[in-house]
Design a protein around this motif. Structure first.
Motif, short mmCIF file in Angstrom:
data_model
loop_
_atom_site.label_atom_id
_atom_site.label_comp_id
_atom_site.label_asym_id
_atom_site.label_seq_id
_atom_site.Cartn_x
_atom_site.Cartn_y
_atom_site.Cartn_z
N TYR A 97 0.89 -10.74 11.92
CA TYR A 97 -0.46 -11.28 12.03
C TYR A 97 -1.52 -10.22 12.33
CZ TYR A 97 1.83 -15.75 11.87
OH TYR A 97 2.56 -16.81 11.47
N TYR A 98 -1.17 -8.94 12.19
CA TYR A 98 -2.15 -7.88 12.41
C TYR A 98 -3.15 -7.87 11.26
CZ TYR A 98 -3.65 -3.46 14.37
OH TYR A 98 -4.37 -2.49 14.98
N PRO A 99 -4.42 -7.54 11.52
CA PRO A 99 -5.41 -7.53 10.43
C PRO A 99 -5.03 -6.55 9.32
CG PRO A 99 -6.48 -7.27 12.55
CD PRO A 99 -5.01 -7.21 12.80
N ASP A 100 -5.67 -6.71 8.16
CA ASP A 100 -5.39 -5.89 6.99
C ASP A 100 -5.93 -4.48 7.21
OD1 ASP A 100 -4.63 -5.14 4.48
OD2 ASP A 100 -6.33 -6.08 3.48
N VAL A 101 -5.04 -3.53 7.48
CA VAL A 101 -5.47 -2.17 7.78
C VAL A 101 -5.82 -1.40 6.52
CG1 VAL A 101 -4.74 -0.01 8.86
CG2 VAL A 101 -4.01 -2.17 9.82
N MET A 102 -5.08 -1.60 5.44
CA MET A 102 -5.30 -0.86 4.20
C MET A 102 -6.41 -1.49 3.35
SD MET A 102 -3.18 1.54 4.59
CE MET A 102 -3.09 2.33 3.02
N LEU A 103 -7.02 -2.54 3.83
CA LEU A 103 -8.13 -3.24 3.16
C LEU A 103 -7.73 -3.72 1.76
CD1 LEU A 103 -11.07 -0.95 4.23
CD2 LEU A 103 -10.38 -3.10 5.24
N ARG A 104 -6.51 -4.20 1.60
CA ARG A 104 -6.07 -4.74 0.31
C ARG A 104 -6.82 -6.03 0.00
NH1 ARG A 104 -0.78 -3.61 2.60
NH2 ARG A 104 -0.17 -1.56 1.90
N ASP A 105 -6.97 -6.89 1.00
CA ASP A 105 -7.68 -8.16 0.77
C ASP A 105 -9.14 -7.90 0.42
OD1 ASP A 105 -5.34 -9.47 1.36
OD2 ASP A 105 -5.87 -9.78 3.46
#
Length: 151
Positions: A97-105
């Motif tokens: 549930y960690y936020p999207d770090v690689m900004l894929r979304d």
């Protein structure tokens, strides 16, 4: 013909009966005089076991404390609790549930917004000249010489 078959069946039946009778061994169930047991008095004495206060026999240490069983068990249980429950279970939950770090979304969402904008303006979905060709400076054929170009 039927008589010959009947004779052969009777002969086969008699033969199988005689073969089985000769191969059967008689099993005697009577008590033999040689089968005697000598009882030792030490075996006959009943041992009273007190189950109210169990003794710890044959204790094998888990490797945390070799002298005290209680400390060894407490250390083992706490170590496995922290390593399994806290690290693996809660670590897996945090990782999931960690936020999207690689900004894929974000990049996918930006791509859909750009496609919608180009459709509304009537532009081609993918522009052939994304970068202005006048800004690119390509080498001439003389500068390239014998260099192999792989496209």
């Amino acid at each position: 013909m039927a008589a010959i078959v009947r004779i052969m069946q009777n002969f086969a039946l008699r033969r199988s009966l005689t073969l089985t009778k000769s191969n059967i061994r008689a099993i005697s169930t009577s008590k033999k005089n040689r089968d005697t047991v000598c009882a030792d008095e030490s075996i006959q004495k009943k041992q009273v076991v007190d189950f109210t206060s169990p003794k710890t026999q044959n204790w094998v240490s888990y490797g945390f404390d070799h002298k005290n069983e209680k400390d060894d068990l407490n250390a083992m249980h706490s170590t496995f609790f922290f390593s399994i429950t806290l690290c693996i279970v809660f670590g897996g939950l945090i990782f999931t549930y960690y936020p999207d770090v690689m900004l894929r979304d974000w990049s996918q969402r930006e791509g859909y917004l750009e496609l919608r904008r180009r459709e509304e303006l009537g532009l081609p979905l993918i522009d052939r000249n994304l970068i202005d060709p006048e800004k690119n400076s390509l080498p001439s054929d003389e500068e390239l010489g014998e260099t192999e170009i792989i496209i």
